[in-house]
Design an enzyme around this catalytic site. Structure first.
Site, PDB file in Angstrom:
ATOM      1  N   HIS A 155       0.805  -1.223   0.000  1.00  0.00           N
ATOM      2  CA  HIS A 155       0.000   0.000   0.000  1.00  0.00           C
ATOM      3  C   HIS A 155       0.839   1.275   0.000  1.00  0.00           C
ATOM      4  O   HIS A 155       0.317   2.376   0.179  1.00  0.00           O
ATOM      5  CB  HIS A 155      -0.923  -0.011   1.230  1.00  0.00           C
ATOM      6  N   LYS A 157       2.998   4.516  -1.225  1.00  0.00           N
ATOM      7  CA  LYS A 157       2.811   5.487  -2.303  1.00  0.00           C
ATOM      8  C   LYS A 157       3.974   6.472  -2.225  1.00  0.00           C
ATOM      9  O   LYS A 157       3.840   7.563  -1.661  1.00  0.00           O
ATOM     10  CB  LYS A 157       1.477   6.212  -2.159  1.00  0.00           C
ATOM     11  N   ASP A 162      16.658  10.175  -8.114  1.00  0.00           N
ATOM     12  CA  ASP A 162      18.121  10.298  -8.044  1.00  0.00           C
ATOM     13  C   ASP A 162      18.686   9.982  -6.661  1.00  0.00           C
ATOM     14  O   ASP A 162      19.746  10.518  -6.284  1.00  0.00           O
ATOM     15  CB  ASP A 162      18.561  11.702  -8.473  1.00  0.00           C
TER      16      ASP A 162
END
Length: 229
Positions: A155, A157, A162
Site C-alpha cells: 500500500h 505510495k 536520483d
C-alpha cells in the site's frame, strides 16, 4: 617631480582600495560558505484534487504557445509540480505505488526511460491488472516492473528521484486520486527522511525478485519447513 608625486598618490589609492577590498572579499566569502552550509533542503507540500490544466508544455516546452486544447495553459498546479519533480530525474527513479493508472504519470516515467534514466517500479499484484493499469504500458516500453503478491496489500505510495528527492503521501497514481480525491504529497530532500525510503524500496525490490520467488517455489517441502525452524 609632478609625475613622481602623481604616481605615488595613485599607488597609495590602489593600496588603500586593496586594504578595503580584501577584508570585504573575505567577509563575502565567509557569508557564501555559511549560506551553503546552512541552506535548507527542498521541502514542499502539495494538496489534491489538482486543478485541470494543459500539461503539454511540461512534456514539450516548445508547445506552450502552439497547443490549442480547451484547458487553461501556463497554469501551475499541484499535479504539474508533481510532474516537474519526477521529470527532474537525471539518473534514477524508484516508484513504489499501490495503484498506477494515471496516463500522464506513465507518460512521464516512459519519457525518463527514453532519456536513459534507470527506472524501477514496484506495485501491488492485485491492482496491476485492473482496467486502465499502466503496468503493461511500462513493461512494453522496457521498464522493469515488479508486483508484490503478499497476502497484505503493498500500500506504499512513494517515489525516490536520483536517490536524493523523496515524493510521498496519500496519493495513488490514478486519475481519481489526482482529479477527485482530497490527497496530500510531501516532497523533501532531507537525507534523514530519504534514506529510510531508499532502504524500504531496496528491501521490497529484493523480496519480489521473480527469480527468488521461483527458486523458493522449487525448493523441496522439507527444505522450506527447515528454513522456519
Amino acid at each position: 617631480m609632478d609625475s613622481i608625486h602623481s604616481m605615488m598618490m595613485w599607488t597609495m589609492k590602489v593600496v588603500g582600495l586593496a586594504l578595503v577590498a580584501i577584508p570585504l572579499s573575505v567577509e563575502l566569502l565567509g557569508w557564501f560558505l555559511h549560506h551553503r552550509r546552512t541552506k535548507k533542503p527542498l521541502s514542499e507540500v502539495l494538496f489534491f484534487p489538482s486543478e485541470l490544466a494543459c500539461l503539454e508544455h511540461i512534456f514539450t516546452p516548445s508547445l506552450l504557445c502552439s497547443c490549442y486544447c480547451p484547458l487553461p495553459h501556463g497554469v501551475e498546479t499541484s499535479f504539474s509540480r508533481l510532474l516537474r519533480h519526477l521529470l527532474s530525474a537525471s539518473s534514477s527513479l524508484d516508484v513504489c505505488v499501490f495503484a498506477f493508472s494515471n496516463m500522464d504519470l506513465s507518460r512521464a516515467v516512459v519519457a525518463l526511460h527514453k532519456r536513459g534514466v534507470t527506472i524501477r517500479v514496484l506495485t501491488d499484484n492485485d491492482y496491476s491488472a485492473i482496467l486502465g493499469s499502466q503496468v503493461g504500458i511500462l513493461r512494453k516500453a522496457g521498464i522493469c516492473v515488479r508486483c508484490d503478491a503478499d497476502s497484505g496489500y503493498m500500500h506504499h505510495k512513494f517515489a525516490v528521484v536520483d536517490s536524493q528527492l523523496l515524493i510521498t503521501g496519500s496519493l495513488n497514481w490514478t486519475i481519481t486520486a489526482v482529479q477527485g480525491n482530497m490527497e496530500n504529497v510531501v516532497i523533501t530532500q532531507d537525507p534523514d527522511l530519504v534514506r529510510p525510503f531508499i532502504k524500504e524500496f531496496h528491501r521490497l525490490w529484493l523480496l519480489n525478485d521473480p527469480d527468488r520467488k521461483r527458486s523458493n517455489k522449487q525448493k523441496p517441502a522439507h527444505v522450506t519447513a527447515g528454513a522456519h525452524d
